[in-house]
Motif scaffolding. Structure first.
Motif, PDB file in Angstrom:
ATOM      1  N   ASN A   7      51.285 101.658  23.352  1.00 50.87           N
ATOM      2  CA  ASN A   7      51.200 102.684  24.394  1.00 50.87           C
ATOM      3  C   ASN A   7      51.111 102.065  25.789  1.00 50.87           C
ATOM      4  O   ASN A   7      51.671 102.594  26.754  1.00 50.87           O
ATOM      5  CB  ASN A   7      49.989 103.584  24.155  1.00 50.87           C
ATOM      6  N   HIS A   8      50.397 100.941  25.906  1.00 52.02           N
ATOM      7  CA  HIS A   8      50.317 100.253  27.197  1.00 52.02           C
ATOM      8  C   HIS A   8      51.710  99.811  27.645  1.00 52.02           C
ATOM      9  O   HIS A   8      52.097 100.009  28.806  1.00 52.02           O
ATOM     10  CB  HIS A   8      49.405  99.035  27.091  1.00 52.02           C
ATOM     11  N   SER A  66      44.572 106.601  23.384  1.00 45.77           N
ATOM     12  CA  SER A  66      45.432 106.052  22.331  1.00 45.77           C
ATOM     13  C   SER A  66      44.734 106.081  20.983  1.00 45.77           C
ATOM     14  O   SER A  66      45.338 106.414  19.952  1.00 45.77           O
ATOM     15  CB  SER A  66      45.846 104.619  22.684  1.00 45.77           C
ATOM     16  N   GLY A 102      53.685 106.799  25.328  1.00 48.66           N
ATOM     17  CA  GLY A 102      53.308 106.173  26.586  1.00 48.66           C
ATOM     18  C   GLY A 102      52.590 107.091  27.553  1.00 48.66           C
ATOM     19  O   GLY A 102      52.132 106.638  28.605  1.00 48.66           O
ATOM     20  N   ARG A 103      52.460 108.356  27.226  1.00 49.53           N
ATOM     21  CA  ARG A 103      51.718 109.260  28.107  1.00 49.53           C
ATOM     22  C   ARG A 103      50.209 109.093  27.967  1.00 49.53           C
ATOM     23  O   ARG A 103      49.458 109.604  28.803  1.00 49.53           O
ATOM     24  CB  ARG A 103      52.130 110.708  27.839  1.00 49.53           C
ATOM     25  N   CYS A 104      49.750 108.402  26.935  1.00 53.44           N
ATOM     26  CA  CYS A 104      48.320 108.094  26.827  1.00 53.44           C
ATOM     27  C   CYS A 104      47.934 107.186  27.989  1.00 53.44           C
ATOM     28  O   CYS A 104      48.613 106.196  28.261  1.00 53.44           O
ATOM     29  CB  CYS A 104      48.013 107.406  25.498  1.00 53.44           C
ATOM     30  N   GLU A 105      46.842 107.509  28.653  1.00 54.24           N
ATOM     31  CA  GLU A 105      46.464 106.802  29.874  1.00 54.24           C
ATOM     32  C   GLU A 105      45.326 105.807  29.688  1.00 54.24           C
ATOM     33  O   GLU A 105      44.902 105.182  30.661  1.00 54.24           O
ATOM     34  CB  GLU A 105      46.085 107.825  30.956  1.00 54.24           C
ATOM     35  N   GLN A 151      49.019 115.168  28.217  1.00 56.70           N
ATOM     36  CA  GLN A 151      49.018 115.382  29.663  1.00 56.70           C
ATOM     37  C   GLN A 151      49.614 116.754  29.993  1.00 56.70           C
ATOM     38  O   GLN A 151      50.485 116.899  30.849  1.00 56.70           O
ATOM     39  CB  GLN A 151      49.772 114.253  30.373  1.00 56.70           C
ATOM     40  N   ARG A 176      53.808 102.888  28.618  1.00 58.97           N
ATOM     41  CA  ARG A 176      53.359 103.510  29.864  1.00 58.97           C
ATOM     42  C   ARG A 176      53.719 102.646  31.074  1.00 58.97           C
ATOM     43  O   ARG A 176      54.068 103.165  32.139  1.00 58.97           O
ATOM     44  CB  ARG A 176      51.856 103.758  29.832  1.00 58.97           C
TER      45      ARG A 176
END
Length: 339
Positions: free
Chosen positions: A159-160, A223, A215-218, A240, A163
């Motif tokens: 995810n990092h 995550s 990738g929308r996990c911040e 989001q 993003r």
């Protein structure tokens, strides 16, 4: 690829032989280490003591990786977990007691003295260079981590990268499933192995991670929450999600939402209320503002809110039950009967 000034991977590592060449004998090196002027990262490798003391655990792991690569007797590309510091990727849930490298000579890998050498086939495009350090590419690093780490930690890593725009989901899937032929020049014994990674050890976990990743996990917390939802069979949320009032004005953006079920979920990381509190505000001010925001979302939607903390993630089964109970309560409320 270049690192910003002061990045831990740029920390100068001085080998014993270099110190000896400068006129220091072993006794002098021991004295400098004892006095704190030097810090021994591993046998035969040193950094300035002041620099070492200023590093956090992730930074110290990055320096250890640099030291291992400098001491390697064969050509070694930092890979797997050990390539992550170059991308400022999270190390949550990963074993940083071992440095990982992939050999370029295609010989069998081995593990010794805190170093795991891998012999995985490296194709053109699988490697990169950052300020003189050879590392695996963003795509290859993601896939290697999914095959050797826990799935929840691997989701945080992937995810990092998604993003940050370092990889795309299509690029990861294409390299994972690649059926290209082995390029000319690769050793004969390597050509008998699959170029694609879909049949490598640990690849079943890779497929799971790629299906979950978003990738929308911040944050790492978001995550981990997304992974928990998937492995406990809960419906995939909208990430989001923008909540608007009757006039179309944006009320808030929530971490996770199930509009059809009338439920939204917010992950409460400690950083929200602590280190990032605006100047002149206390943690209490931030909490009250978050509460008002939550109230506005409920007023605009009628949805039920679930708040999740790091402590909740420590008991995933219980949290999954809470979420299911929220779905049931929201459905009952919509039907006008008690939950």
């Amino acid at each position: 690829m270049m690192l910003p000034p002061g990045h831990p991977l740029l920390t100068p590592v001085r080998l014993r032989k270099e110190l000896v060449a400068e006129g220091y004998d072993d006794r002098a090196i021991r004295r400098l280490t004892r006095d704190g002027a030097l810090h021994r990262v591993r046998h035969g490798a040193y950094v300035a003591g002041e620099r070492w003391r200023g590093l956090d655990p992730a930074g110290r792991y990055a320096v250890l990786c640099r030291a291992v690569q400098r001491q390697a007797k064969s050509r070694l590309v930092l890979s797997h977990v050990s390539a992550l510091p170059a991308f400022d990727a999270p190390l949550w849930g990963l074993d940083t007691s071992v440095v990982h490298g992939t050999r370029l000579d295609e010989r069998a890998g081995r593990k010794e003295a805190g170093v795991q050498q891998h012999s995985g086939l490296l194709l053109p495009g699988d490697t990169d260079e950052v300020d003189g350090l050879a590392i695996t590419s963003a795509v290859r690093t993601c896939l290697d981590v999914t095959m050797t780490a826990r799935a929840d930690a691997a989701v945080c890593v992937v995810n990092h990268f998604l993003r940050a725009g370092l990889v795309t989901a299509d690029e990861l899937r294409a390299r994972y499933e690649s059926d290209a032929t082995v390029p000319r020049g690769v050793d004969a014994h390597a050509s008998r192995r699959s170029v694609g990674m879909a049949h490598w050890p640990g690849s079943l976990r890779t497929d799971l991670v790629l299906r979950i990743a978003d990738g929308r996990c911040e944050s790492v917390g978001e995550s981990r929450t997304l992974h928990l939802l998937a492995v406990h069979g809960l419906p995939r949320p909208e990430l989001q999600h923008e909540v608007r009032d009757g006039s179309g004005r944006l009320v808030a953006r929530v971490d996770f939402a199930w509009p059809d079920r009338g439920v939204f979920l917010e992950f409460d990381g400690r950083i929200k209320y602590g280190a990032l509190a605006p100047a002149g505000e206390s943690a209490v001010d931030v909490v009250l503002r978050e509460k008002r925001r939550e109230d506005r979302v409920r007023e605009a939607t009628g949805w039920l809110c679930i708040r999740v903390t790091w402590a909740d993630l420590a008991d995933p089964g219980r949290l999954a039950d809470r979420i299911r109970a929220a779905f049931f309560a929201a459905r009952a409320a919509r039907a006008g009967r008690p939950a």
